[in-house]
Design a protein around this motif. Structure first.
Motif, short mmCIF file in Angstrom:
data_model
loop_
_atom_site.label_atom_id
_atom_site.label_comp_id
_atom_site.label_asym_id
_atom_site.label_seq_id
_atom_site.Cartn_x
_atom_site.Cartn_y
_atom_site.Cartn_z
N SER A 151 0.81 -1.21 0.00
CA SER A 151 0.00 0.00 0.00
C SER A 151 0.84 1.27 0.00
N THR A 152 2.10 1.19 -0.38
CA THR A 152 2.98 2.35 -0.36
C THR A 152 2.93 3.08 -1.69
N LEU A 153 2.45 4.32 -1.64
CA LEU A 153 2.48 5.17 -2.83
C LEU A 153 3.88 5.79 -2.92
N THR A 154 4.52 5.67 -4.07
CA THR A 154 5.94 6.00 -4.18
C THR A 154 6.22 6.83 -5.43
N LEU A 155 7.16 7.77 -5.27
CA LEU A 155 7.74 8.46 -6.41
C LEU A 155 9.09 7.81 -6.72
N THR A 156 9.31 7.48 -7.97
CA THR A 156 10.59 6.90 -8.39
C THR A 156 11.30 7.87 -9.32
N ASP A 157 12.54 8.18 -8.99
CA ASP A 157 13.31 9.18 -9.73
C ASP A 157 13.86 8.56 -11.01
N LEU A 158 13.53 9.19 -12.15
CA LEU A 158 14.05 8.75 -13.44
C LEU A 158 15.11 9.68 -13.99
N ASP A 159 15.41 10.76 -13.25
CA ASP A 159 16.34 11.77 -13.75
C ASP A 159 17.75 11.23 -13.79
N LEU A 160 18.55 11.75 -14.74
CA LEU A 160 19.94 11.31 -14.88
C LEU A 160 20.79 11.73 -13.69
N HIS A 161 20.39 12.80 -13.00
CA HIS A 161 21.20 13.36 -11.93
C HIS A 161 20.45 13.28 -10.62
N PRO A 162 20.93 12.47 -9.68
CA PRO A 162 20.23 12.30 -8.40
C PRO A 162 20.04 13.63 -7.68
N ARG A 277 16.34 4.97 -5.34
CA ARG A 277 15.89 6.27 -5.82
C ARG A 277 14.37 6.37 -5.76
N MET A 278 13.81 5.93 -4.63
CA MET A 278 12.36 6.00 -4.41
C MET A 278 12.06 6.87 -3.20
N ILE A 279 10.96 7.64 -3.28
CA ILE A 279 10.55 8.54 -2.21
C ILE A 279 9.11 8.19 -1.82
N PRO A 280 8.84 7.83 -0.55
CA PRO A 280 7.46 7.55 -0.13
C PRO A 280 6.61 8.81 -0.17
N VAL A 281 5.36 8.65 -0.61
CA VAL A 281 4.39 9.75 -0.64
C VAL A 281 3.44 9.58 0.54
N LEU A 282 3.42 10.56 1.45
CA LEU A 282 2.56 10.47 2.64
C LEU A 282 1.11 10.77 2.31
N TRP A 283 0.87 11.76 1.48
CA TRP A 283 -0.49 12.05 1.02
C TRP A 283 -0.43 12.82 -0.29
N MET A 284 -1.56 12.84 -0.96
CA MET A 284 -1.65 13.49 -2.26
C MET A 284 -3.00 14.19 -2.38
N ALA A 285 -3.02 15.36 -2.97
CA ALA A 285 -4.25 16.10 -3.22
C ALA A 285 -4.26 16.56 -4.66
N LEU A 286 -5.30 16.15 -5.41
CA LEU A 286 -5.42 16.58 -6.79
C LEU A 286 -6.06 17.96 -6.85
N GLU A 287 -5.68 18.74 -7.84
CA GLU A 287 -6.13 20.13 -7.92
C GLU A 287 -7.64 20.23 -8.09
N ASP A 288 -8.25 19.31 -8.83
CA ASP A 288 -9.69 19.37 -9.06
C ASP A 288 -10.48 18.63 -8.01
#
Length: 681
Positions: A151-162, A277-288
């Protein structure tokens, strides 16, 4: 910049006092002296050469620090280079004066020095770049989705430079960042694993990668993204305790090209980032969906429905050059995720990255070349001032008026040089300094030829600086003045040589930098013309205290500005704590000496101000800026300026005024005694 304009004002309004026996000079003052000076045909070449030479100074010297930065020379290394220059600025005038005494007519020597200065400046263009600063992309490419089946929502970094996170005390709770959610689809990650590991992880059924449309795949770091026709959605319900239980799912229909704006709370203290290169997301709010602005403690994301409708695509394939004894298997896992764009400056502190080439070669090559260049520049400046001074005294003109043409050239050509650099630069991060060096070389080449047209058929008097130094230093008033002179030079060295670096950091253009020099020099001209009136009305010590306190205002102002255009206001003030301040030192020191020691005092002030003050300030300034940053250094220097002005004010009140009162009382007593003697007689 302070040093460049201030150096041109040395001896201004003081050199005519070197020949106090010439009554004609004393009779002509102000406008009458200016008209008389302009009528002297013998001084026309000196005026023209002053215009040319100081125009050359203006096109190059103010930009020296940012040129060193463009070569990858650090602030600390810049300070070391300025330290060497300070030592040379003390020794070269003495040596060049001795040579001039031996030669007598040094016209040819001065022409050669101008020519060598011109040629040496062009060699700077051959110095290789030691470090290259490359700006990282404005936006970071990341993927958003659930990690595997938990149940972990995660951001994974795809950028060439950490990313180097901008951590703070609340980062454990969650760092809020704005994000744009773009296309969604299958993101396939690559990694190298052994055959056994791959077999264990792919034991479940998987689909061949032939099901993926490789023609539309987008390459990222260790991943390929294949867009699908679906969008990310989130639904939330509150339970009895007030906690919001949200489920992340997918809905049909591709996201719009503009993307969907969202706010993410990230847990940046994550040890796995450096590896995965993963960052856990604690919460998210969509603009709409504004009703889902919840705190992390009241918010929970469930990913159970997220992967139900899509099988994970897993592919195992072998490398062509694997060996029989040590087979290598490439493993790829594809997950349902969306590509997210995040502004790098919102999350990371590393906006630029540095590519190291050969900084040692660059530093030592530049230092050697700069030392040779300094010998030619300082030597030619010393001899040129000596030649101009002798010619001015011959016709009983004013040395300051010749310097005035130098101010005009400096003010005109400095912004022209900056504008040309901006025009020929491909972008703001890759400044083209060639126009400045070509202009400098051309102007000094003209000066070398023009010097041959001046008649220098004279034998200048020998200047013996060290002979009178010991007797001069016995004067307490002069000693305190020299201490204040060192402090003022220190402030100028710490600010003037690094000011353009600061303006560049806050977005200032080379054209703006050149315009700031123009404002400073043009403001100095009327101040210097009126300096004699100012000194008579307020006294020189009071003027020096005022100059130091205005320095405080200027430094504090610079420490807070974010708009680079405001530098024009503070550079107008620079005329007070730069040119007027140095002129005050020269005038006051001249008053403390005699006609026979005027030249020695002039050399002593020059050595103290530029050699010790500016030299030490340039060196220490580089170290302080590297350690604390320029804004903090501005505030430290403001404190130094205030303390110097305050203590000199106390010295003025407690010593100078008492001394003046004692002197006046002595004169009155002597007059009274003479009157009584006359009455008795």
């Amino acid at each position: 910049m302070d040093e460049d304009c201030s150096r041109t004002s040395m001896k201004f309004n003081t050199d005519q006092k070197l020949d106090m026996g010439k009554a004609e000079i004393e009779k002509k003052e102000g406008l009458a002296l200016l008209i008389y000076d302009l009528k002297q045909r013998k001084l026309i070449p000196i005026k023209i050469l002053s215009l040319i030479v100081f125009s050359g100074y203006g096109v190059l010297f103010p930009y020296a620090a940012i040129h060193m930065k463009s070569l990858g020379i650090s602030v600390e290394e810049t300070g070391a280079i300025y330290s060497v220059n300070a030592v040379l600025s003390v020794l070269i005038p003495i040596c060049s004066g001795m040579i001039a005494d031996k030669l007598g007519n040094f016209k040819m020597l001065l022409s050669v020095l101008f020519g060598c200065t011109s040629i040496t400046s062009l060699i700077f263009l051959l110095v290789p770049v030691g470090r290259i600063s490359i700006a990282n992309p404005t936006n970071m490419s990341m993927t958003l989705g659930c990690f595997n089946d938990n149940s972990t929502l995660t951001l994974t970094d795809l950028d060439l430079h950490p990313c180097k996170f901008k951590l703070n005390e609340d980062s454990e709770i969650g760092e809020n960042v704005s994000a744009t959610i773009g296309e969604c689809g299958s993101v396939c990650y690559r990694s190298d694993k052994s055959d056994t590991e791959a077999t264990l992880e792919t034991a479940s059924s998987f689909v061949s990668d032939t099901n993926l449309d490789h023609s539309i795949g987008k390459e990222y770091l260790d991943a390929v993204f294949f867009p699908n026709d679906w969008d990310l959605e989130m639904s939330c319900l509150q339970n009895l305790s007030g906690r919001s239980n949200c489920q992340l799912g997918r809905k049909s229909g591709a996201v719009s090209r503009k993307g969907k704006n969202a706010t993410l709370a990230l847990k940046l203290f994550q040890s796995d980032y450096n590896i995965k290169r993963m960052i856990p997301v604690l919460w998210m709010a969509l603009e709409d969906e504004s009703e889902f602005h919840h705190k992390s403690s009241d918010f929970q994301i469930q990913c159970s429905t997220y992967d139900e409708k899509l099988n994970l695509l897993q592919t195992v394939y072998s490398q062509d050059n694997q060996t029989e004894n040590n087979p290598i298997t490439h493993y790829r896992t594809c997950r349902s995720q969306c590509v997210v764009q995040i502004n790098r400056s919102d999350l990371c502190s590393d906006i630029v990255r540095e590519e190291v080439i050969n900084p040692q070669l660059t530093f030592w090559m530049y230092l050697l070349l700069r030392s040779v260049f300094e010998v030619f520049v300082v030597g030619s400046a010393t001899l040129f001032d000596g030649a101009a001074l002798v010619l001015v005294n011959e016709v009983r003109g004013d040395f300051g008026f010749q310097k005035m043409f130098g101010f005009i050239g400096f003010a005109i050509f400095s912004p022209i040089s900056g504008a040309l650099m901006d025009h020929f630069s491909t972008n703001e991060n890759d400044t083209n300094f060639r126009p400045a060096f070509f202009l400098f070389a051309g102007l000094f080449g003209i000066a070398a030829v023009g010097m041959l047209t001046i008649d220098l058929n004279f034998k200048p008097p020998a200047e013996k600086l060290m002979k009178n130094v010991i007797s001069l230093l016995k004067n307490v008033e002069l000693d305190v003045l020299l201490a204040v002179c060192v402090a003022s030079g220190f402030l100028v060295g710490c600010t003037g040589n690094y000011l353009f670096l600061f303006l560049e950091e806050i977005g200032g253009t080379r054209s703006l930098m050149g315009l700031s020099v123009t404002i400073s020099c043009l403001t100095a001209i009327p101040l210097l013309l009126l300096s004699d009136t100012i000194f008579r009305k307020f006294s020189v010590p009071n003027v020096l205290v005022f100059c130091l306190f205005t320095f405080v205002i200027r430094l504090i102002g610079y420490s807070y500005i974010t708009n680079p255009n405001l530098c024009l206001v503070y550079e107008a003030i620079e005329a007070i704590n730069g040119a007027l301040s140095l002129t005050s030192f020269m005038i006051y020191a001249n008053q403390l000496g005699t006609t026979s020691t005027a030249t020695s005092i002039q050399g002593l002030i020059s050595t103290t101000y530029f050699g010790l003050g500016v030299g030490i300030g340039s060196s220490v300034g580089g170290v302080l800026i590297g350690a604390f940053g320029q804004r903090v250094v501005f505030r430290i220097l403001a404190v130094i300026a205030f303390l110097t002005g305050f203590f000199y004010f106390l010295f003025n009140i407690l010593y100078l005024r008492l001394k003046a009162n004692d002197k006046n009382n002595t004169i009155v007593d002597k007059a009274e005694s003479n009157r009584k003697v006359e009455e008795i007689q």
